[in-house]
Design a protein around this motif. Structure first.
Motif, PDB file in Angstrom:
ATOM      1  N   ASP A 118      86.036  53.987  58.483  1.00  0.00           N
ATOM      2  CA  ASP A 118      85.324  53.705  57.652  1.00  0.00           C
ATOM      3  C   ASP A 118      85.980  53.639  56.022  1.00  0.00           C
ATOM      4  OD1 ASP A 118      83.347  53.994  59.253  1.00  0.00           O
ATOM      5  OD2 ASP A 118      83.216  56.063  59.147  1.00  0.00           O
ATOM      6  N   PHE A 119      87.164  54.323  55.947  1.00  0.00           N
ATOM      7  CA  PHE A 119      87.701  54.349  54.843  1.00  0.00           C
ATOM      8  C   PHE A 119      88.381  52.865  54.378  1.00  0.00           C
ATOM      9  CE2 PHE A 119      87.196  58.738  55.518  1.00  0.00           C
ATOM     10  CZ  PHE A 119      87.263  59.319  54.328  1.00  0.00           C
ATOM     11  N   GLU A 120      88.334  52.475  53.161  1.00  0.00           N
ATOM     12  CA  GLU A 120      89.134  51.400  52.897  1.00  0.00           C
ATOM     13  C   GLU A 120      90.265  52.130  51.898  1.00  0.00           C
ATOM     14  OE1 GLU A 120      88.457  49.058  48.748  1.00  0.00           O
ATOM     15  OE2 GLU A 120      86.751  48.993  50.033  1.00  0.00           O
ATOM     16  N   VAL A 121      91.371  51.778  52.525  1.00  0.00           N
ATOM     17  CA  VAL A 121      92.871  52.245  52.196  1.00  0.00           C
ATOM     18  C   VAL A 121      93.507  51.327  51.484  1.00  0.00           C
ATOM     19  CG1 VAL A 121      94.928  53.389  52.962  1.00  0.00           C
ATOM     20  CG2 VAL A 121      92.920  53.735  54.404  1.00  0.00           C
ATOM     21  N   SER A 122      94.166  51.797  50.278  1.00  0.00           N
ATOM     22  CA  SER A 122      94.916  51.084  49.293  1.00  0.00           C
ATOM     23  C   SER A 122      96.337  51.853  49.116  1.00  0.00           C
ATOM     24  CB  SER A 122      94.402  50.895  47.828  1.00  0.00           C
ATOM     25  OG  SER A 122      93.113  50.085  48.174  1.00  0.00           O
ATOM     26  N   ASN A 123      97.119  51.788  50.009  1.00  0.00           N
ATOM     27  CA  ASN A 123      98.492  52.589  50.047  1.00  0.00           C
ATOM     28  C   ASN A 123      99.250  52.469  48.751  1.00  0.00           C
ATOM     29  OD1 ASN A 123      98.635  54.552  52.225  1.00  0.00           O
ATOM     30  ND2 ASN A 123      98.724  52.641  53.568  1.00  0.00           N
ATOM     31  N   ASN A 124      98.974  51.201  48.278  1.00  0.00           N
ATOM     32  CA  ASN A 124     100.116  50.769  47.107  1.00  0.00           C
ATOM     33  C   ASN A 124      99.638  51.643  45.734  1.00  0.00           C
ATOM     34  OD1 ASN A 124      97.515  49.300  47.072  1.00  0.00           O
ATOM     35  ND2 ASN A 124      98.195  47.800  45.519  1.00  0.00           N
ATOM     36  N   ILE A 125      98.249  52.152  45.905  1.00  0.00           N
ATOM     37  CA  ILE A 125      97.807  53.075  44.739  1.00  0.00           C
ATOM     38  C   ILE A 125      97.591  54.271  45.326  1.00  0.00           C
ATOM     39  CG2 ILE A 125      97.241  51.287  42.943  1.00  0.00           C
ATOM     40  CD1 ILE A 125      94.299  51.884  44.176  1.00  0.00           C
ATOM     41  N   SER A 126      97.673  54.709  46.524  1.00  0.00           N
ATOM     42  CA  SER A 126      97.522  56.050  47.112  1.00  0.00           C
ATOM     43  C   SER A 126      96.017  56.440  47.030  1.00  0.00           C
ATOM     44  CB  SER A 126      98.435  56.997  46.625  1.00  0.00           C
ATOM     45  OG  SER A 126      99.730  56.773  46.829  1.00  0.00           O
ATOM     46  N   LEU A 127      95.186  55.417  47.410  1.00  0.00           N
ATOM     47  CA  LEU A 127      93.825  55.723  47.399  1.00  0.00           C
ATOM     48  C   LEU A 127      92.866  55.400  48.646  1.00  0.00           C
ATOM     49  CD1 LEU A 127      91.531  56.582  45.289  1.00  0.00           C
ATOM     50  CD2 LEU A 127      91.213  54.309  44.698  1.00  0.00           C
ATOM     51  N   ALA A 128      92.097  56.296  48.985  1.00  0.00           N
ATOM     52  CA  ALA A 128      91.229  55.821  50.179  1.00  0.00           C
ATOM     53  C   ALA A 128      89.914  56.255  49.880  1.00  0.00           C
ATOM     54  CB  ALA A 128      91.608  56.540  51.343  1.00  0.00           C
ATOM     55  N   LYS A 129      88.788  55.296  50.168  1.00  0.00           N
ATOM     56  CA  LYS A 129      87.333  55.694  49.916  1.00  0.00           C
ATOM     57  C   LYS A 129      86.425  54.959  51.021  1.00  0.00           C
ATOM     58  CE  LYS A 129      87.419  52.138  46.430  1.00  0.00           C
ATOM     59  NZ  LYS A 129      86.999  51.968  44.714  1.00  0.00           N
ATOM     60  N   CYS A 130      85.364  55.626  50.959  1.00  0.00           N
ATOM     61  CA  CYS A 130      84.051  55.429  51.608  1.00  0.00           C
ATOM     62  C   CYS A 130      83.023  55.733  51.117  1.00  0.00           C
ATOM     63  CB  CYS A 130      84.507  55.614  53.136  1.00  0.00           C
ATOM     64  SG  CYS A 130      83.943  57.150  53.947  1.00  0.00           S
ATOM     65  N   SER A 131      81.876  55.291  51.707  1.00  0.00           N
ATOM     66  CA  SER A 131      80.707  55.809  51.405  1.00  0.00           C
ATOM     67  C   SER A 131      79.598  56.106  52.572  1.00  0.00           C
ATOM     68  CB  SER A 131      79.976  54.554  50.574  1.00  0.00           C
ATOM     69  OG  SER A 131      78.568  55.017  50.209  1.00  0.00           O
ATOM     70  N   VAL A 132      78.792  57.036  52.546  1.00  0.00           N
ATOM     71  CA  VAL A 132      78.045  57.416  53.855  1.00  0.00           C
ATOM     72  C   VAL A 132      76.648  57.747  52.980  1.00  0.00           C
ATOM     73  CG1 VAL A 132      79.933  58.217  55.088  1.00  0.00           C
ATOM     74  CG2 VAL A 132      79.039  59.724  53.498  1.00  0.00           C
ATOM     75  N   ASP A 133      75.697  57.853  53.864  1.00  0.00           N
ATOM     76  CA  ASP A 133      74.636  58.153  53.712  1.00  0.00           C
ATOM     77  C   ASP A 133      74.065  59.459  54.392  1.00  0.00           C
ATOM     78  OD1 ASP A 133      73.819  56.033  51.815  1.00  0.00           O
ATOM     79  OD2 ASP A 133      72.887  54.912  53.320  1.00  0.00           O
ATOM     80  N   VAL A 134      73.677  60.414  54.127  1.00  0.00           N
ATOM     81  CA  VAL A 134      73.370  61.655  54.825  1.00  0.00           C
ATOM     82  C   VAL A 134      72.161  62.501  53.971  1.00  0.00           C
ATOM     83  CG1 VAL A 134      75.087  63.075  53.347  1.00  0.00           C
ATOM     84  CG2 VAL A 134      74.669  63.878  55.856  1.00  0.00           C
ATOM     85  N   GLU A 135      71.490  63.301  54.953  1.00  0.00           N
ATOM     86  CA  GLU A 135      70.426  63.927  54.459  1.00  0.00           C
ATOM     87  C   GLU A 135      70.939  65.347  54.213  1.00  0.00           C
ATOM     88  OE1 GLU A 135      66.544  66.475  56.133  1.00  0.00           O
ATOM     89  OE2 GLU A 135      67.557  64.727  57.591  1.00  0.00           O
ATOM     90  N   ILE A 136      70.774  65.574  52.773  1.00  0.00           N
ATOM     91  CA  ILE A 136      71.209  66.986  52.273  1.00  0.00           C
ATOM     92  C   ILE A 136      69.743  67.534  51.451  1.00  0.00           C
ATOM     93  CG2 ILE A 136      72.643  68.168  50.453  1.00  0.00           C
ATOM     94  CD1 ILE A 136      75.024  66.597  51.316  1.00  0.00           C
ATOM     95  N   TRP A 137      69.478  68.696  51.339  1.00  0.00           N
ATOM     96  CA  TRP A 137      68.339  69.365  50.938  1.00  0.00           C
ATOM     97  C   TRP A 137      66.982  68.387  51.355  1.00  0.00           C
ATOM     98  CZ3 TRP A 137      69.898  70.562  45.171  1.00  0.00           C
ATOM     99  CH2 TRP A 137      70.970  71.258  45.229  1.00  0.00           C
ATOM    100  N   ASN A 138      66.971  68.024  52.736  1.00  0.00           N
ATOM    101  CA  ASN A 138      65.804  67.333  53.090  1.00  0.00           C
ATOM    102  C   ASN A 138      65.728  65.850  52.460  1.00  0.00           C
ATOM    103  OD1 ASN A 138      65.101  69.163  54.940  1.00  0.00           O
ATOM    104  ND2 ASN A 138      64.454  70.519  53.154  1.00  0.00           N
ATOM    105  N   ASN A 139      66.709  65.477  51.925  1.00  0.00           N
ATOM    106  CA  ASN A 139      66.726  63.920  51.389  1.00  0.00           C
ATOM    107  C   ASN A 139      67.849  63.258  51.819  1.00  0.00           C
ATOM    108  OD1 ASN A 139      65.548  62.210  49.258  1.00  0.00           O
ATOM    109  ND2 ASN A 139      67.142  62.691  47.998  1.00  0.00           N
ATOM    110  N   TYR A 140      67.745  61.889  51.848  1.00  0.00           N
ATOM    111  CA  TYR A 140      68.892  60.976  52.451  1.00  0.00           C
ATOM    112  C   TYR A 140      69.485  60.464  50.974  1.00  0.00           C
ATOM    113  CZ  TYR A 140      67.746  60.952  57.052  1.00  0.00           C
ATOM    114  OH  TYR A 140      67.251  61.164  58.469  1.00  0.00           O
ATOM    115  N   ILE A 141      70.644  60.582  50.868  1.00  0.00           N
ATOM    116  CA  ILE A 141      71.220  60.465  49.511  1.00  0.00           C
ATOM    117  C   ILE A 141      72.581  59.444  49.890  1.00  0.00           C
ATOM    118  CG2 ILE A 141      70.719  62.210  48.193  1.00  0.00           C
ATOM    119  CD1 ILE A 141      73.233  63.520  48.428  1.00  0.00           C
ATOM    120  N   PRO A 142      73.057  58.717  48.927  1.00  0.00           N
ATOM    121  CA  PRO A 142      74.565  58.106  49.192  1.00  0.00           C
ATOM    122  C   PRO A 142      75.543  58.963  48.683  1.00  0.00           C
ATOM    123  CG  PRO A 142      73.334  57.148  47.174  1.00  0.00           C
ATOM    124  CD  PRO A 142      72.405  58.005  47.932  1.00  0.00           C
TER     125      PRO A 142
END
Length: 186
Positions: free
Chosen positions: A17-41
């Motif tokens: 799920d992670f987009e990895v950029s080893n040349n700048i030592s960065l990895a990121k992804c986005s998920v949607d999950v329910e927290i406090w009874n609300n779906y959020i990005p």
């Protein structure tokens, strides 16, 4: 990745799920999950020390850490609420409400903004029940470039009813779950 039917406990985040950029030592992804009874990005980001690179095992360990912090957010609404109270967010909400149109309904003064009808004062219980996350960004920074903190959770919290007329409360959680309220955004 979409997990629209998952709470934090059942959230499935994979290395792929992670987009990895080893040349700048960065990895990121986005998920949607329910927290406090609300779906959020939620944006998850890992920044390694210079010249460090990612491998699957390293990312799997970070995934476990992300889940730990997301679970803390889910289970610590009261701690975040207490920080908002300490920062006088109810008083600020009341000031915003007072800028709405004043009218009398059933012999009582109320404030009307669109379809929302507000009564003052706003109780702590009503304010607590109104809180939900608009978005969350969770960053792990091995360089500790921001406020000398490895962990940074930046959350934008809204209310229903909308006490702040489209603005969000900006809250940051740092290492050791230190909470700072950074005013309104939007």
């Amino acid at each position: 990745m979409k997990s629209m039917d998952k709470k934090v406990e059942g959230l499935s985040i994979k290395v792929e799920d992670f987009e990895v950029s080893n040349n700048i030592s960065l990895a990121k992804c986005s998920v949607d999950v329910e927290i406090w009874n609300n779906y959020i990005p939620i944006s998850l980001e890992i920044e390694l020390k210079d010249e460090d690179i990612f491998d699957n095992t390293k990312i799997e360990n970070y995934i476990k850490e992300f889940k730990k912090h997301l679970l803390w957010i889910e289970n610590n609404k009261k701690a975040i609420f207490d920080a908002l109270i300490k920062d006088d967010m109810i008083q600020l909400a009341e000031e915003w409400v007072e800028s709405s149109e004043e009218t009398i309904i059933d012999g009582k003064k109320v404030y009307v903004d669109g379809e929302h009808i507000f009564k003052l004062p706003i109780s702590e219980e009503d304010f607590y029940k109104s809180l939900y996350f608009n978005s969350i960004g969770l960053r792990i920074d091995e360089n500790k470039e921001i406020a000398d903190s490895r962990i940074m959770i930046e959350a934008f919290i809204d209310t229903n009813p909308d006490y702040f007329a489209g603005h969000s409360m900006d809250v940051t959680v740092w290492d050791d779950y230190r909470i700072s309220v950074d005013g309104l955004a939007g």
